[in-house]
Design a protein around this motif. Structure first.
Motif, PDB file in Angstrom:
ATOM      1  N   MET A 101       0.768  -1.323   0.044  1.00  0.00           N
ATOM      2  CA  MET A 101       0.111  -0.038  -0.005  1.00  0.00           C
ATOM      3  C   MET A 101       0.845   1.360  -0.085  1.00  0.00           C
ATOM      4  O   MET A 101       0.421   2.212  -0.744  1.00  0.00           O
ATOM      5  N   HIS A 102       2.082   1.292   0.831  1.00  0.00           N
ATOM      6  CA  HIS A 102       3.003   2.197   0.842  1.00  0.00           C
ATOM      7  C   HIS A 102       3.337   2.535  -0.562  1.00  0.00           C
ATOM      8  O   HIS A 102       3.448   3.726  -1.079  1.00  0.00           O
ATOM      9  N   ILE A 103       4.018   1.425  -0.961  1.00  0.00           N
ATOM     10  CA  ILE A 103       4.595   1.579  -2.744  1.00  0.00           C
ATOM     11  C   ILE A 103       3.581   2.325  -3.527  1.00  0.00           C
ATOM     12  O   ILE A 103       3.794   3.230  -4.125  1.00  0.00           O
ATOM     13  N   ALA A 104       2.500   1.939  -3.471  1.00  0.00           N
ATOM     14  CA  ALA A 104       1.462   2.247  -4.371  1.00  0.00           C
ATOM     15  C   ALA A 104       1.009   3.690  -4.142  1.00  0.00           C
ATOM     16  O   ALA A 104       0.916   4.668  -5.245  1.00  0.00           O
ATOM     17  N   ASN A 107       5.148   5.892  -4.463  1.00  0.00           N
ATOM     18  CA  ASN A 107       5.798   5.585  -5.819  1.00  0.00           C
ATOM     19  C   ASN A 107       7.396   5.524  -5.567  1.00  0.00           C
ATOM     20  O   ASN A 107       7.890   6.288  -6.303  1.00  0.00           O
ATOM     21  N   PRO A 108       7.762   4.753  -4.739  1.00  0.00           N
ATOM     22  CA  PRO A 108       9.480   4.810  -4.699  1.00  0.00           C
ATOM     23  C   PRO A 108      10.027   4.178  -5.932  1.00  0.00           C
ATOM     24  O   PRO A 108       9.245   3.244  -6.562  1.00  0.00           O
ATOM     25  N   GLN A 109      11.131   4.185  -6.316  1.00  0.00           N
ATOM     26  CA  GLN A 109      11.786   3.693  -7.439  1.00  0.00           C
ATOM     27  C   GLN A 109      12.795   2.493  -7.110  1.00  0.00           C
ATOM     28  O   GLN A 109      12.914   1.585  -8.074  1.00  0.00           O
ATOM     29  N   ILE A 157      12.903   8.718  -3.529  1.00  0.00           N
ATOM     30  CA  ILE A 157      12.991   7.595  -4.541  1.00  0.00           C
ATOM     31  C   ILE A 157      13.225   6.154  -3.804  1.00  0.00           C
ATOM     32  O   ILE A 157      12.914   5.146  -4.719  1.00  0.00           O
ATOM     33  N   VAL A 158      13.869   6.353  -2.475  1.00  0.00           N
ATOM     34  CA  VAL A 158      14.069   4.904  -1.947  1.00  0.00           C
ATOM     35  C   VAL A 158      13.157   4.507  -1.113  1.00  0.00           C
ATOM     36  O   VAL A 158      12.848   5.372  -0.072  1.00  0.00           O
ATOM     37  N   LEU A 159      12.535   3.414  -1.099  1.00  0.00           N
ATOM     38  CA  LEU A 159      11.538   2.904  -0.358  1.00  0.00           C
ATOM     39  C   LEU A 159      11.955   3.043   1.113  1.00  0.00           C
ATOM     40  O   LEU A 159      11.264   3.509   2.142  1.00  0.00           O
ATOM     41  N   PHE A 192       9.878  -5.223  -5.821  1.00  0.00           N
ATOM     42  CA  PHE A 192       8.561  -4.817  -6.151  1.00  0.00           C
ATOM     43  C   PHE A 192       8.426  -4.250  -7.524  1.00  0.00           C
ATOM     44  O   PHE A 192       9.131  -3.795  -8.199  1.00  0.00           O
ATOM     45  N   GLN A 193       7.018  -4.280  -7.921  1.00  0.00           N
ATOM     46  CA  GLN A 193       6.546  -3.733  -9.082  1.00  0.00           C
ATOM     47  C   GLN A 193       5.450  -3.178  -8.840  1.00  0.00           C
ATOM     48  O   GLN A 193       4.326  -3.337  -8.196  1.00  0.00           O
ATOM     49  N   ARG A 194       5.219  -1.989  -9.448  1.00  0.00           N
ATOM     50  CA  ARG A 194       4.050  -1.013  -9.239  1.00  0.00           C
ATOM     51  C   ARG A 194       3.330  -0.747 -10.824  1.00  0.00           C
ATOM     52  O   ARG A 194       4.066  -0.433 -11.483  1.00  0.00           O
ATOM     53  N   PHE A 195       2.123  -0.951 -10.643  1.00  0.00           N
ATOM     54  CA  PHE A 195       1.416  -0.850 -12.102  1.00  0.00           C
ATOM     55  C   PHE A 195       0.513   0.128 -12.196  1.00  0.00           C
ATOM     56  O   PHE A 195      -0.534   0.177 -11.323  1.00  0.00           O
TER      57      PHE A 195
END
Length: 201
Positions: A101-104, A107-109, A157-159, A192-195
């Motif tokens: 959920m955090h990544i969504a 949007n870290p790279q 940019i860093v999770l 991870f992968q974010r779409f």
């Protein structure tokens, strides 16, 4: 002072710490819930750092996922731990879902600073130095300013360096360390992968 079971439960709900730790912390701070909670958070961080630093292999885990309500954004993330027992716990699965959920949302790279390509770091550093010099800063001051701005850039940019979306008083790294202390095993966010609709266009 005597500590009630209700107070212990309240502190457990707040911190996720064990009942004995909660009871001892409340006794130590004369029933002050906030002080006891802060003490337990710091203890969890220290315990998590010690465990995480032991370099034990983490070959089990789960794939965490998040799907936005409009079906236009999704994330999958691989989170590893040491045993299938921990991987099967609600706490670990909840952690993986929190990370997805955090990544969504943020949007870290990259997962960690070491993953950022050196050429990207060099380019950003050069841009920040030129900007500081254009602002009229002397070279030695400009270099210090660049170091601070680079840290901010990494946070974007860093999770592991981002503030956790559900509690911005802690970073994702600190959330990992707290969870490590709770489950008693090394935890790695592997990839991870974010779409998002339109991102691939």
């Amino acid at each position: 002072m005597a500590v009630s079971a209700r107070e212990v439960k309240q502190l457990r709900d707040k911190t996720g710490a064990g009942p004995l730790d909660c009871k001892n912390a409340l006794e130590q701070f004369d029933g002050d819930m906030d002080q006891a909670a802060e003490f337990l958070r710091e203890k969890a961080l220290k315990d998590g750092i010690k465990l995480q630093g032991k370099g034990r292999s983490a070959n089990e885990g789960v794939i965490g996922n998040y799907l936005h309500f409009d079906n236009r954004l999704a994330v999958i993330v691989e989170v590893n731990c040491e045993t299938d027992f921990v991987a099967a716990t609600d706490r670990f699965k909840s952690f993986a879902k929190d990370i997805a959920m955090h990544i969504a949302n943020l949007n870290p790279q990259f997962v960690k600073r070491e993953d950022v390509p050196e050429d990207l770091v060099s380019t950003e550093s050069r841009v920040q130095l030129e900007r500081a010099l254009e602002e009229g800063k002397p070279q030695n001051i400009a270099e210090k300013i660049v170091a601070g701005r680079m840290n901010k850039w990494y946070e974007e940019i860093v999770l592991m360096e981002q503030a956790f979306i559900k509690d911005d008083d802690k970073t994702i790294r600190q959330y990992v360390q707290e969870t490590v202390a709770e489950v008693g095993e090394t935890i790695n966010i592997e990839r991870f992968q974010r779409f998002a609709i339109g991102d691939g266009a």
